[in-house]
Design a protein around this motif. Structure first.
Motif, PDB file in Angstrom:
ATOM      1  N   TRP A 534       0.849  -1.183   0.000  1.00  0.00           N
ATOM      2  CA  TRP A 534       0.000   0.000   0.000  1.00  0.00           C
ATOM      3  C   TRP A 534       0.885   1.233   0.000  1.00  0.00           C
ATOM      4  O   TRP A 534       1.998   1.220   0.488  1.00  0.00           O
ATOM      5  N   VAL A 536       0.690   5.642   0.004  1.00  0.00           N
ATOM      6  CA  VAL A 536      -0.090   6.884   0.137  1.00  0.00           C
ATOM      7  C   VAL A 536       0.769   8.003  -0.412  1.00  0.00           C
ATOM      8  O   VAL A 536       1.933   8.135  -0.033  1.00  0.00           O
ATOM      9  N   GLN A 558       4.530  14.125  -0.082  1.00  0.00           N
ATOM     10  CA  GLN A 558       4.864  13.225   1.014  1.00  0.00           C
ATOM     11  C   GLN A 558       4.391  11.836   0.605  1.00  0.00           C
ATOM     12  O   GLN A 558       3.346  11.681  -0.032  1.00  0.00           O
ATOM     13  N   MET A 560       4.256   7.449   1.688  1.00  0.00           N
ATOM     14  CA  MET A 560       4.504   6.317   2.589  1.00  0.00           C
ATOM     15  C   MET A 560       4.268   5.048   1.799  1.00  0.00           C
ATOM     16  O   MET A 560       3.338   4.977   1.005  1.00  0.00           O
ATOM     17  N   TYR A 561       5.102   4.061   2.040  1.00  0.00           N
ATOM     18  CA  TYR A 561       5.002   2.839   1.257  1.00  0.00           C
ATOM     19  C   TYR A 561       5.290   1.637   2.157  1.00  0.00           C
ATOM     20  O   TYR A 561       6.217   1.654   2.936  1.00  0.00           O
ATOM     21  N   ASP A 562       4.466   0.625   2.016  1.00  0.00           N
ATOM     22  CA  ASP A 562       4.668  -0.585   2.815  1.00  0.00           C
ATOM     23  C   ASP A 562       4.541  -1.793   1.889  1.00  0.00           C
ATOM     24  O   ASP A 562       3.586  -1.911   1.145  1.00  0.00           O
ATOM     25  N   ARG A 600       9.580  -0.911   4.510  1.00  0.00           N
ATOM     26  CA  ARG A 600       8.808   0.328   4.419  1.00  0.00           C
ATOM     27  C   ARG A 600       9.669   1.496   3.988  1.00  0.00           C
ATOM     28  O   ARG A 600      10.884   1.499   4.193  1.00  0.00           O
ATOM     29  N   LEU A 601       8.981   2.481   3.441  1.00  0.00           N
ATOM     30  CA  LEU A 601       9.650   3.669   2.921  1.00  0.00           C
ATOM     31  C   LEU A 601       8.852   4.891   3.351  1.00  0.00           C
ATOM     32  O   LEU A 601       7.630   4.849   3.360  1.00  0.00           O
ATOM     33  N   TYR A 602       9.550   5.953   3.696  1.00  0.00           N
ATOM     34  CA  TYR A 602       8.871   7.196   4.066  1.00  0.00           C
ATOM     35  C   TYR A 602       9.609   8.339   3.409  1.00  0.00           C
ATOM     36  O   TYR A 602      10.840   8.404   3.503  1.00  0.00           O
ATOM     37  N   ALA A 626      13.563   7.693   3.607  1.00  0.00           N
ATOM     38  CA  ALA A 626      14.052   6.830   4.691  1.00  0.00           C
ATOM     39  C   ALA A 626      13.587   5.414   4.417  1.00  0.00           C
ATOM     40  O   ALA A 626      12.450   5.196   3.987  1.00  0.00           O
ATOM     41  N   SER A 627      14.461   4.455   4.664  1.00  0.00           N
ATOM     42  CA  SER A 627      14.110   3.061   4.411  1.00  0.00           C
ATOM     43  C   SER A 627      14.297   2.235   5.667  1.00  0.00           C
ATOM     44  O   SER A 627      15.216   2.479   6.443  1.00  0.00           O
TER      45      SER A 627
ATOM     46  N   PHE B  17      -3.114  11.454   6.867  1.00  0.00           N
ATOM     47  CA  PHE B  17      -2.030  10.789   6.175  1.00  0.00           C
ATOM     48  C   PHE B  17      -0.640  11.120   6.681  1.00  0.00           C
ATOM     49  O   PHE B  17       0.331  10.698   6.101  1.00  0.00           O
ATOM     50  N   SER B  21       7.290   9.214  11.272  1.00  0.00           N
ATOM     51  CA  SER B  21       8.018   8.390  10.316  1.00  0.00           C
ATOM     52  C   SER B  21       8.867   7.325  10.993  1.00  0.00           C
ATOM     53  O   SER B  21       8.973   6.218  10.501  1.00  0.00           O
ATOM     54  N   PHE B  24       6.870   4.348  12.053  1.00  0.00           N
ATOM     55  CA  PHE B  24       6.456   3.657  10.834  1.00  0.00           C
ATOM     56  C   PHE B  24       7.576   2.770  10.304  1.00  0.00           C
ATOM     57  O   PHE B  24       7.370   1.638   9.889  1.00  0.00           O
ATOM     58  N   LEU B  25       8.801   3.292  10.342  1.00  0.00           N
ATOM     59  CA  LEU B  25       9.916   2.550   9.789  1.00  0.00           C
ATOM     60  C   LEU B  25      10.483   1.531  10.754  1.00  0.00           C
ATOM     61  O   LEU B  25      11.200   0.635  10.349  1.00  0.00           O
ATOM     62  N   PRO B  28       8.869  -2.971  10.864  1.00  0.00           N
ATOM     63  CA  PRO B  28       9.314  -4.281  10.329  1.00  0.00           C
ATOM     64  C   PRO B  28      10.460  -4.847  11.154  1.00  0.00           C
ATOM     65  O   PRO B  28      11.430  -4.153  11.434  1.00  0.00           O
TER      66      PRO B  28
END
Lengths: 1045, 474
Positions: A534, A536, A558, A560-562, A600-602, A626-627, B17, B21, B24-25, B28
């Motif tokens: 997903w 956004v 901006q 966000m990726y998962d 994930r990525l932001y 950021a990864s 949204f 961050s 979120f990161l 995992p």
């Protein structure tokens, strides 16, 4: 009767001549202008002829015409105008702009859409129309030949994805695939799930300016796929139906093999030579060979026990009872059919695109099938004047039966054909050659229990009896909202969800052994892998023009990726019935496994573009990513770009008749890469699952490097866009120089340190205990040139052509230590794809032994020369100067349109690359007697004095097929990727039938290939130039219809 | 009104949204592995670490002829004179001695990688256990077991890659390590054979006192370390120590009777077995399992045969071992006999023996014979043979040399297919190999000391190890 007709014609001719004389030529003048003023360079043609002229700098023209002539006024970017010559001698024309001009074409770029003329980055655009009738299954196949994009399409299995590289290979060990964006969001599913007919255009983004907004993932270039959207049709919509049916086969011929008799006689020679080397006398060696050859072959297709005499020839009383053509048995004639339905339309407020499609495509390896069902809905609507909403959704279900089609595993039928010669029977036979029937009188499969290679196996039984079914379901939902603050600012929020489910159902039928062993050893494996992503993306964009000349565009975003990958698999053995493979039916569950991986990525990004009077352009972009795979301290990377463009045309050449557009642009920036196959580079990991009986076990499987960070790609691009002759000739020339620093590099030290770790796992993946480091630099440089031309354009006939050529030079600038990687060697100053290996020196004419070169070294260690040696391990390895990368490659296309008939040809070409052919080397040296062999082996050395490049046949290991330049071949080729002939029904007929468009076409894909090398089956193998017994590209001939209502 | 709505919508979107961050990161995390911290905190963690190490020893593979630690021995066995591969099938490269020609050869790479990997894993766990908070006695026991396994790895490596001990212990040995790969250790040079054996012997001698005999049979129990010392001392010709440790090692194990002997050598629950690596139905390798090659009664490669000449050495008709070598009925002299010593299980989960008491008896006998204790040697030998042959009698060998020759033949008859004695014994005694005649499809002849007795150092090692160059190659 004939005479009568002739007379009538003569009279008519005479009359028309008379009429012509009566119609007098006169001179007319006029001015052609548009809303802005006079238009120079407008072409004026007398309809039905090729007579014409052009307007001058002031828009004036003069012409000799006759009353009644129809004059056609044409200028690229403007709507065509027709005027009839009447009494007047002055005809002034006002022309209106037509939105479809080149520079006005809207192109999808990073997070936005821009007009082509406003782009200062390197972007190649391919529209669906250009791709035309090409029969592709995976959409990216359509991009072959695009400048800057290098593609190898190596599989004959429909649904396989081609390998794509944009501007060379940008990383040593990181992922080098380009980023694929579909309708604005990163696509993580399988590319073969996208319906070709749903795609409107592809944008290939190549330089820093174009990709900088993709930051960490744009390092290898970006391909943006935009699907068709609804259109405002003012109420009534459009229905489109496309269908085609065709036949496929392997595009190029397979190798030519020895016959059964030749296999037997060459095997005899090999044994005889082996005995001679052991010291036997000639006669003794011959007798041994004659009495042992059939035992060594483990089969006898002849009618007598010892069919070979002591001269190595088949005895006259020996009859060949059978010969098995495995290529014919294990390949099939394939068909391809597709149907798609599109409903499209809308009004001012709401637009829709709905499509459904079905594809059934077979490959040429026996039993390979691919069937796909697609459904898509793209909707958009203006809810309020300040609020728009849209949603794209698609579902794809595909089923395939994919026999393994590459690599040296048993189940690869291509490998089987290349390994097992025709002396081995497919069905069990008696000594007299007749079939051994079972109780029902049927033939029985022969399972080669005696044979050492591919033994206990029958390919036909396996293909039909051991089931391999795969199903791939992709579900994608992508809604968005756009809020317009005013005409300058808007906010778009996009959400994308993709769920890709892969199901594998394998049943391995065990055919060999006692009935109980067969039941006990049958096993069924069920695999369910889900990839859920997903995404956004929120963007705020601003556009304003000040004082008519200053245009400023801004973008803030901006993202966000998962991505979560989950694999579950279970196996059960012990099946009494072969056609009931559910796991519950098995006696003993023997395996259950699952893994989960998430990353994930932001990111934040922004862009600013400014242009002055559409003459000077400046653009800059920044992205901060950021990864989750890096340690907290090193997570963030900042990437940026700056670019400038200068319209030389608008500066100096405005109004010039020759030049219509000339723009110079340059960009420089950085993009990152974090794509490696280790999830957590900052953690030491002890992997679980190394169990002994019921005792759990763990083993170190990863070493941490908390200092690891992004690989940075610095990209420079300089380009010129041009258009001449009324934009009849247009194109661009680019130069790029990409430098990668902090190369992601998996450092595996010497094996004595324990670096191999736990070794290879069940999927043959290495679990080496190396450490990921940033070390090394690499560069890629090259030129790209593409030009399109409208060669002839008049009322009746149109001829256009296009040409693209790209070059790429790769160089490792710096590396921690020299790495030997099979056929390559990574060393500073060299091309990473330059082959490095022993150099073949030919066959020694006295001994018949193979020889390679070896450096002669003096006492101080200096190389003073070289000599030949037949001891392979002593030979020296050299850089060959031959690379798997081509010197240049590209595409040449041309299209003719006449009266509704169109003929298109598209060629792809590649020159200068080399291929290391392991397939051929295996066919030239039978490691096991009885293996499939190339007919080239008949050239083997026989006696002293023979000059040949095939050494004497022997059963001994002589390293003939070991890695050396003997197997390095030129990969140059030209391929007619597509030729298609179509007919469009004319307007009159269309009006009568009340339909909008009808086109019938015949299309042939990959029907002609020229390759420089004879001992190679297909020149498209792999990016690194190494063969792998693949079922290669298909040629397809199909007949199709496009109807639009 | 419209504006309020507009801005509310925008606000909602923005709030909805944006999220922290870092959280979120951080979400995992690894799902298939554990950290060092978790591993060394508990005994079950360390047990899992040791089990994993033995799993690598059991399973490390390159291809079907190099599948798991057992292949190290089977490959050596077919290089000898007794087991043969007469057709074109797996293990033919070993049988024809092609495997010692090439530094890019599969076996040369695989064996080097396997044992050095296990050695590194062992050192890694020693460091982990040392710095853990487990009780001292438990730590000592674990560390000793780990060090014994490392010594085992070096022993197997030096036997493949260095020359016979009898040719001189100052000749090149193999790289030895004390640091692990995590510490970015620099690769070491070959050193000498003497240095290698000194390291092996010291490490084993230090380990033995702290080990116990209470572990599962796939782990290294004290007897296994003692048995290993016996093997090592035999190899270097230290007969006194070899006999001493062989006698110690065999304590507590009962020799198989004739009935058990014919049950197929496939279960770890065998009172004579000292160390074995077992399988269950889901862990067994399938087609490349050991039994597939050597058991002709199961479906598999079935490509290893027994040489006619070897079969002829079984002179006593009451020797149970003779009954296990059966005729194939083939008229071809190269495929006349196969062995039924090893029998595949129905679910293919047969276990593999790596050390058993019979070998200890034979080591003791050979060592005693070399020390000129002929009666002592003969008695030990008889003890073993009584369990194999009801009509066994004391050996009638008159001289030390004759007795030693007899014992060497007994080693082959007892241990064929298990430990590669057919080849390793020739090498350690620095003898020539002459395998020819009608029994052999692939004759092989090499004099003692020929370079082909040693596997080549893998090319990858030479390329990446600054302390080993082409000049150091065998």
């Amino acid at each position: 009767m004939n005479l009568h007709l002739k007379n009538v014609i003569c009279v008519l001719f005479f009359f028309s001549f008379m009429l012509n004389i009566n119609a007098q030529e006169k001179k007319i003048i006029g001015v052609v202008s548009d809303s802005a003023g006079p238009l120079p360079g407008v072409s004026i043609v007398i309809k039905g002829t090729v007579k014409g002229t052009e307007t001058d700098f002031d828009g004036n023209y003069t012409m000799n015409v006759k009353t009644g002539d129809v004059l056609v006024y044409m200028f690229l970017g403007y709507a065509k105008v027709e005027k009839v010559v009447g009494e007047s001698s002055t005809i002034n024309v006002a022309m209106k702009e037509d939105a479809n001009i080149l520079d006005e074409v809207v192109v999808s770029v990073a997070y936005a859409a821009k007009k082509k003329k406003d782009i200062i980055g390197a972007v190649s655009v391919v529209s669906a129309k250009e791709v035309g009738d090409l029969k592709v299954t995976t959409v990216t196949e359509a991009l072959q030949g695009t400048s800057g994009l290098s593609m190898v399409n190596a599989s004959g299995q429909p649904g396989a994805s081609p390998t794509i590289r944009i501007r060379g290979v940008g990383s040593l060990q990181g992922n080098v695939d380009p980023l694929i964006i579909v309708d604005g969001a990163q696509f993580a599913g399988n590319l073969n799930s996208i319906n070709f007919n749903d795609v409107e255009s592809y944008s290939v983004l190549k330089d820093a300016d174009a990709v900088s907004l993709y930051g960490n993932r744009g390092a290898n270039g970006v391909i943006i796929i935009k699907t068709k959207s609804g259109v405002n049709t003012n109420g009534e919509g459009i229905i489109e139906i496309n269908t085609s049916y065709g036949f496929s086969d392997k595009a190029t011929d397979d190798y030519s093999y020895l016959s059964a008799e030749q296999i037997v006689t060459t095997s005899w020679q090999a044994i005889r030579n082996e005995r001679l080397d052991q010291g036997d006398a000639a006669e003794q060696a011959a007798i041994f060979a004659s009495s042992n050859v059939m035992t060594d072959l483990a089969v006898n297709p002849y009618s007598i026990n010892e069919p070979v005499d002591t001269n190595g020839k088949i005895k006259s009383n020996a009859r060949l009872l059978y010969e098995t053509n495995y290529y014919d048995i294990l390949t099939q004639k394939a068909t391809r059919q597709d149907v798609s339905l599109v409903l499209r339309g809308g009004n001012e407020k709401t637009r829709y695109f709905v499509s459904g499609a079905f594809l059934d495509s077979e490959g040429f390896s026996l039993n390979s099938k691919f069937r796909r069902y697609n459904g898509r809905v793209n909707l958009s609507s203006d809810v309020k004047s300040w609020l728009s909403v849209g949603a794209n959704a698609f579902v794809t279900i595909s089923e395939s039966n994919v026999p393994t089609q590459s690599g040296s595993t048993y189940a690869n039928n291509i490998q089987y054909v290349r390994s097992v010669s025709s002396i081995y029977p497919l069905y069990k036979r008696n000594a007299d050659g007749s079939f051994i029937s079972d109780n029902n009188g049927n033939k029985q499969y022969d399972f080669a229990e005696q044979r050492g290679f591919f033994g206990n196996y029958n390919p036909l039984a396996e293909t039909y009896g051991s089931v391999k079914l795969y199903e791939r379901n992709t579900f994608n939902f992508s809604p968005y909202l756009t809020v317009k603050f005013n005409d300058k600012i808007n906010l778009k929020s996009q959400f994308n969800y993709t769920n890709y489910l892969y199901e594998g159902n394998l049943f391995n039928n065990h055919f060999v052994g006692t009935p109980k062993e067969q039941v006990d050893n049958r096993y069924s494996t069920k695999e369910r892998n889900t990839t859920k992503t997903w995404n956004v993306i929120n963007t705020l964009s601003y556009k304003n023009t000040f004082d008519e000349k200053h245009t400023l565009t801004g973008l803030l975003g901006q993202e966000m990726y998962d991505n979560t990958y989950n694999r579950v698999s279970a196996t059960s053995t012990g099946y009494a019935f072969a056609n009931l493979p559910e796991l519950d039916n098995g006696v003993l569950p023997t395996g259950a496994s699952s893994i989960t991986e998430k990353n994930r990525l932001y990111s934040f990004f922004g862009r600013l573009d400014y242009n002055f009077d559409e003459k000077y352009y400046f653009g800059t972009g920044v992205r901060r990513d950021a990864s989750s795979i890096f340690a907290k301290e090193n997570r963030w990377g900042t990437f940026w770009s700056v670019a400038a463009g200068w319209s030389i045309y608008d500066e100096f050449l405005k109004g010039n008749g020759l030049v219509n557009s000339l723009k110079l642009r340059a960009s420089y920036g950085t993009v990152g890469n974090q794509n490696i196959n280790q999830q957590f580079t900052f953690l030491d990991q002890n992997g679980l699952g190394f169990n002994i009986l019921a005792n759990p076990g763990l083993v170190p499987t990863a070493i941490a490097n908390p200092d690891l960070k992004w690989e940075t790609h610095n990209k420079l691009n300089i380009g010129v866009d041009f258009a001449f002759f009324n934009s009849k000739v247009y194109g661009s020339l680019e130069y790029y120089d990409n430098r990668v620093t902090d190369l992601l590099y998996f450092d595996v030290p010497a094996p004595s340190t324990g670096s191999e770790g736990a070794g290879i796992d069940g999927n043959n993946e290495s679990r080496a205990l190396g450490k990921w480091r940033n070390f090394g630099e690499m560069s890629n440089k090259g030129f790209e040139f593409n030009v399109n031309s409208v060669n002839v354009e008049n009322d009746k006939f149109r001829w256009t052509s296009s040409f693209a050529i790209s070059t790429n030079q790769n160089r490792i600038e710096d590396i921690k230590q020299i790495e030997n990687r099979g056929s390559f060697r990574w060393e500073a100053g060299r091309d990473r794809y330059e082959f490095y290996m022993r150099e073949w020196a030919g066959v020694n004419p006295t001994t018949g032994a193979p020889e390679w070169y070896k450096d002669v070294v003096d006492t101080s260690g200096k190389v003073t020369g070289r000599e030949k040696t037949s001891t392979y391990s002593e030979a020296t390895r050299y850089y060959t100067g031959k690379s798997a990368l081509p010197d240049f490659e590209g595409r040449l296309g041309t299209k003719f349109e006449y009266n509704g008939i169109d003929l298109t040809l598209n060629f792809n070409y590649k020159f200068g690359n080399y291929i290391y052919n392991t397939d051929f080397s295996s066919l030239m040296k039978a490691r096991n007697l009885g293996e499939q062999s190339s007919s080239e082996t008949l050239k083997a050395w026989q006696k002293e004095g023979d000059i040949t490049d095939v050494p004497k046949l022997t059963t001994e290991a002589d390293d003939f097929n070991s890695r050396s330049t003997r197997w390095l071949q030129r990969g140059d080729f030209i391929r007619l990727k597509n030729i298609s002939l179509g007919y469009n029904l004319n307007q009159e007929m269309l009006d009568k039938l009340k339909i909008r468009k009808l086109r019938v076409y015949l299309s042939a894909d990959n029907y002609w290939t020229w390759k420089r090398e004879n001992n190679l089956d297909d020149p498209e193998q792999a990016f690194n130039g190494i063969t792998d017994n693949r079922s290669t590209v298909l040629k397809t001939l199909s007949l199709g219809v496009n109807i639009s209502l | 009104m419209k504006n309020i709505l507009k801005y509310t919508l925008i606000g909602a979107l923005l709030i909805g949204f944006t999220s922290c961050s870092n959280e979120f990161l951080d979400e995992p995390v690894p799902t298939g592995s554990v950290s060092d911290k978790v591993t060394y905190t508990t005994e079950s963690g360390v047990d899992a670490a040791l089990t994993g190490m033995f799993a690598v020893l059991r399973d490390y593979r390159a291809s079907h002829d190099t599948w798991g630690g057992k292949a190290y021995y089977l490959g050596a066995d077919v290089m000898g004179t007794d087991l043969m591969v007469p057709g074109f099938n797996w293990y033919i490269f070993e049988h024809r001695w092609d495997v010692t020609e090439n530094s890019n050869g599969r076996r040369a790479n695989w064996a080097w990688e396997l044992f050095y990997s296990v050695a590194n894993i062992s050192r890694t766990h020693v460091i982990g256990v040392t710095s853990s908070t487990l009780p001292e006695d438990k730590k000592k026991a674990y560390i000793s077991e780990l060090k014994a396994v490392e010594a085992y790895c070096y022993f197997n490596l030096v036997r493949y890659y260095s020359g016979s001990y009898l040719l001189g212990d100052s000749k090149p040995g193999i790289p030895l390590y004390t640091a692990t790969i995590n510490s970015d250790v620099k690769p070491t040079g070959r050193g000498t054979i003497k240095e290698t054996y000194d390291r092996i012997i010291t490490q084993l001698e230090e380990a033995v006192p702290n080990m116990s005999n209470s572990l599962s049979k796939y782990r290294f129990n004290k007897s296994v370390a003692e048995g290993l010392l016996a093997r090592v001392y035999l190899e270097v010709g230290n007969w006194a120590k070899a006999a001493e440790y062989a006698a110690k090692a065999k304590r507590g194990y009962t020799l198989m009777d004739t009935k058990t002997y014919t049950q197929g050598f496939n279960t770890i629950n065998n009172d004579e077995w000292m160390w074995a690596l077992p399988f269950n139905a889901s862990q067994q390798p399938g087609a490349p399992r050991f039994f597939s090659f050597i058991d002709h009664n199961t479906s598999g490669y079935n490509d290893i045969y027994v040489s006619k000449d070897f079969q002829a050495l079984f002179t006593s008709d009451t020797d149970i071992r003779k009954s296990l070598i059966v005729s194939t009925g083939s008229t071809n002299s190269t495929t006349s006999f196969v062995t039924e010593k090893f029998r595949d299980l129905a679910d293919r989960s047969g276990d593999l023996v790596f050390m058993r008491a019979s070998e200890m008896y034979l080591i003791e006998a050979e060592a005693k014979a070399e020390m000129n204790d002929l009666p002592g040697a003969k008695n030990v030998l008889l003890e073993l043979l009584k369990s194999r042959d009801t009509a066994a009698a004391l050996s009638s060998a008159a001289t030390k040399e004759a007795l030693v020759d007899e014992i060497l033949i007994e080693r082959r008859k007892e241990l064929y297919g298990e430990l590669g004695v057919s080849w390793f014994d020739l090498k350690r005694r620095n003898q020539a190999i002459s395998r020819k005649g009608e029994a052999h499809r692939w004759p092989v002849e090499f004099e003692a000391g020929n370079a082909r007795w040693n596997f080549k150092i893998p090319q990858a090692e030479i390329d990446k190890n600054p302390n080993i160059s082409e000049a150091d190659q065998n």
